[in-house]
Design a protein around this motif. Structure first.
Motif, PDB file in Angstrom:
ATOM      1  N   MET A 175      41.086  25.283  28.794  1.00 25.87           N
ATOM      2  CA  MET A 175      40.567  24.058  29.374  1.00 25.87           C
ATOM      3  C   MET A 175      39.367  23.582  28.555  1.00 25.87           C
ATOM      4  N   LYS A 176      39.313  22.283  28.354  1.00 18.51           N
ATOM      5  CA  LYS A 176      38.214  21.734  27.576  1.00 18.51           C
ATOM      6  C   LYS A 176      36.887  21.900  28.302  1.00 18.51           C
ATOM      7  N   SER A 177      35.881  22.125  27.520  1.00 21.92           N
ATOM      8  CA  SER A 177      34.548  22.223  28.116  1.00 21.92           C
ATOM      9  C   SER A 177      34.060  20.831  28.505  1.00 21.92           C
ATOM     10  N   LEU A 178      33.064  20.801  29.339  1.00 21.64           N
ATOM     11  CA  LEU A 178      32.499  19.538  29.784  1.00 21.64           C
ATOM     12  C   LEU A 178      31.981  18.734  28.596  1.00 21.64           C
ATOM     13  N   LEU A 179      31.341  19.389  27.642  1.00 22.42           N
ATOM     14  CA  LEU A 179      30.816  18.699  26.463  1.00 22.42           C
ATOM     15  C   LEU A 179      31.945  18.063  25.657  1.00 22.42           C
ATOM     16  N   ASP A 180      33.052  18.770  25.482  1.00 24.84           N
ATOM     17  CA  ASP A 180      34.197  18.210  24.747  1.00 24.84           C
ATOM     18  C   ASP A 180      34.767  16.988  25.453  1.00 24.84           C
ATOM     19  N   ARG A 181      34.844  17.049  26.768  1.00 24.40           N
ATOM     20  CA  ARG A 181      35.365  15.905  27.522  1.00 24.40           C
ATOM     21  C   ARG A 181      34.429  14.703  27.416  1.00 24.40           C
ATOM     22  N   VAL A 182      33.118  14.942  27.446  1.00 23.86           N
ATOM     23  CA  VAL A 182      32.143  13.858  27.327  1.00 23.86           C
ATOM     24  C   VAL A 182      32.241  13.233  25.935  1.00 23.86           C
ATOM     25  N   LYS A 183      32.330  14.067  24.883  1.00 23.89           N
ATOM     26  CA  LYS A 183      32.471  13.539  23.515  1.00 23.89           C
ATOM     27  C   LYS A 183      33.745  12.717  23.382  1.00 23.89           C
ATOM     28  N   CYS A 184      34.827  13.218  23.940  1.00 28.10           N
ATOM     29  CA  CYS A 184      36.097  12.511  23.881  1.00 28.10           C
ATOM     30  C   CYS A 184      35.983  11.143  24.565  1.00 28.10           C
ATOM     31  N   ARG A 185      35.376  11.105  25.733  1.00 31.69           N
ATOM     32  CA  ARG A 185      35.190   9.848  26.458  1.00 31.69           C
ATOM     33  C   ARG A 185      34.313   8.888  25.656  1.00 31.69           C
ATOM     34  N   LEU A 186      33.261   9.402  25.008  1.00 36.14           N
ATOM     35  CA  LEU A 186      32.373   8.567  24.197  1.00 36.14           C
ATOM     36  C   LEU A 186      33.138   7.931  23.042  1.00 36.14           C
ATOM     37  N   TYR A 187      33.919   8.711  22.302  1.00 33.50           N
ATOM     38  CA  TYR A 187      34.664   8.172  21.161  1.00 33.50           C
ATOM     39  C   TYR A 187      35.698   7.152  21.625  1.00 33.50           C
ATOM     40  N   LYS A 188      36.353   7.401  22.751  1.00 29.22           N
ATOM     41  CA  LYS A 188      37.315   6.432  23.276  1.00 29.22           C
ATOM     42  C   LYS A 188      36.618   5.138  23.674  1.00 29.22           C
ATOM     43  N   THR A 189      35.413   5.253  24.227  1.00 24.46           N
ATOM     44  CA  THR A 189      34.639   4.071  24.593  1.00 24.46           C
ATOM     45  C   THR A 189      34.237   3.286  23.355  1.00 24.46           C
ATOM     46  N   LEU A 190      33.808   3.983  22.311  1.00 21.56           N
ATOM     47  CA  LEU A 190      33.411   3.310  21.071  1.00 21.56           C
ATOM     48  C   LEU A 190      34.578   2.552  20.438  1.00 21.56           C
ATOM     49  N   LEU A 191      35.799   3.037  20.639  1.00 25.55           N
ATOM     50  CA  LEU A 191      36.978   2.358  20.104  1.00 25.55           C
ATOM     51  C   LEU A 191      37.184   0.986  20.726  1.00 25.55           C
ATOM     52  N   ASN A 192      36.676   0.778  21.927  1.00 26.84           N
ATOM     53  CA  ASN A 192      36.906  -0.477  22.630  1.00 26.84           C
ATOM     54  C   ASN A 192      35.830  -1.528  22.396  1.00 26.84           C
ATOM     55  N   PHE A 193      34.785  -1.199  21.651  1.00 23.38           N
ATOM     56  CA  PHE A 193      33.753  -2.180  21.328  1.00 23.38           C
ATOM     57  C   PHE A 193      34.182  -2.970  20.096  1.00 23.38           C
ATOM     58  N   PRO A 194      34.317  -4.303  20.224  1.00 24.67           N
ATOM     59  CA  PRO A 194      34.793  -5.114  19.099  1.00 24.67           C
ATOM     60  C   PRO A 194      33.962  -4.961  17.824  1.00 24.67           C
ATOM     61  N   LEU A 195      32.657  -4.860  17.949  1.00 28.38           N
ATOM     62  CA  LEU A 195      31.820  -4.760  16.752  1.00 28.38           C
ATOM     63  C   LEU A 195      31.980  -3.414  16.042  1.00 28.38           C
ATOM     64  N   LEU A 196      32.414  -2.394  16.758  1.00 25.08           N
ATOM     65  CA  LEU A 196      32.572  -1.059  16.172  1.00 25.08           C
ATOM     66  C   LEU A 196      34.016  -0.762  15.797  1.00 25.08           C
ATOM     67  N   ASN A 197      34.895  -1.748  15.994  1.00 29.06           N
ATOM     68  CA  ASN A 197      36.319  -1.550  15.741  1.00 29.06           C
ATOM     69  C   ASN A 197      36.625  -1.178  14.289  1.00 29.06           C
ATOM     70  N   ARG A 198      35.839  -1.685  13.356  1.00 29.72           N
ATOM     71  CA  ARG A 198      36.123  -1.384  11.941  1.00 29.72           C
ATOM     72  C   ARG A 198      35.885   0.092  11.610  1.00 29.72           C
ATOM     73  N   PHE A 199      35.242   0.818  12.506  1.00 27.63           N
ATOM     74  CA  PHE A 199      35.002   2.247  12.296  1.00 27.63           C
ATOM     75  C   PHE A 199      36.006   3.109  13.065  1.00 27.63           C
ATOM     76  N   ASN A 200      37.118   2.503  13.513  1.00 28.17           N
ATOM     77  CA  ASN A 200      38.003   3.253  14.404  1.00 28.17           C
ATOM     78  C   ASN A 200      38.593   4.500  13.753  1.00 28.17           C
ATOM     79  N   ARG A 201      38.786   4.512  12.438  1.00 30.76           N
ATOM     80  CA  ARG A 201      39.283   5.741  11.793  1.00 30.76           C
ATOM     81  C   ARG A 201      38.289   6.885  11.956  1.00 30.76           C
ATOM     82  N   ILE A 202      37.015   6.560  11.946  1.00 35.15           N
ATOM     83  CA  ILE A 202      35.987   7.591  12.149  1.00 35.15           C
ATOM     84  C   ILE A 202      36.096   8.154  13.557  1.00 35.15           C
TER      85      ILE A 202
END
Length: 172
Positions: free
Chosen positions: A1-28
């Motif tokens: 099972m994923k740790s709480l920190l891993d789940r928080v990081k995963c949620r953060l990266y998924k959130t960053l994918l939805n910001f239009p200004l940060l979309n050009r960094f989606n490969r990162i």
């Protein structure tokens, strides 16, 4: 099972994918989530259930909007290959609910899906677990791929059947 920190990081990266200004960094953001590959294109409006680290995308591979990937095992997409809108790729199938007697007839399945180079998967096509699709193939829109597809083949239908062979000399 994923740790709480891993789940928080995963949620953060998924959130960053939805910001239009940060979309050009989606490969990162996708590489931080575990996706393997370089120079690929993924529309952020797709759904992945399972582990991002099972997703391997070659150069110029593309995943379009509305795709659903069930990544319980490897999903490999070759160079210059495209998943059109709303394609479904399954790497596992378990038709057996708790206590269901069908488990003796239909055991659960878990196997990788490999898609070759220069292949196009049409809109709303479904690829079942353990399927290998060759190079220079076309999977017609709405097809359900239940068997491996050899190189230079066009398949269509439910279940998908070969309808045409492509000329390998065209690619040279």
């Amino acid at each position: 099972m994923k740790s709480l920190l891993d789940r928080v990081k995963c949620r953060l990266y998924k959130t960053l994918l939805n910001f239009p200004l940060l979309n050009r960094f989606n490969r990162i953001w996708y590489s931080k989530l575990g996706v393997k590959g370089k120079d690929f294109r993924i529309n952020p409006n797709f759904e992945l259930v399972g582990c991002y680290s099972y997703l391997e995308l070659s150069k110029n591979a593309e995943v379009n909007e509305g795709c659903f990937l069930l990544a319980k095992d490897r999903i490999v997409i070759g160079e210059n290959s495209t998943l059109a809108y709303r394609v479904t790729i399954l790497t596992s199938a378990n038709p057996n609910g708790p206590g269901n007697k069908l488990s003796t007839i239909y055991p659960s399945t878990k196997a990788p899906v490999i898609i070759g180079h220069n292949t196009w998967i049409g809109a709303c096509a479904t690829i079942l677990p353990g399927i290998k699709i060759g190079n220079f193939c076309v999977i017609a829109a709405g097809a359900v791929v239940t068997k491996d597809v050899p190189d230079y083949t066009v398949v269509a239908g439910v279940p998908a059947k070969p309808i045409k062979k492509l000329d390998p000399r065209v690619n040279q």
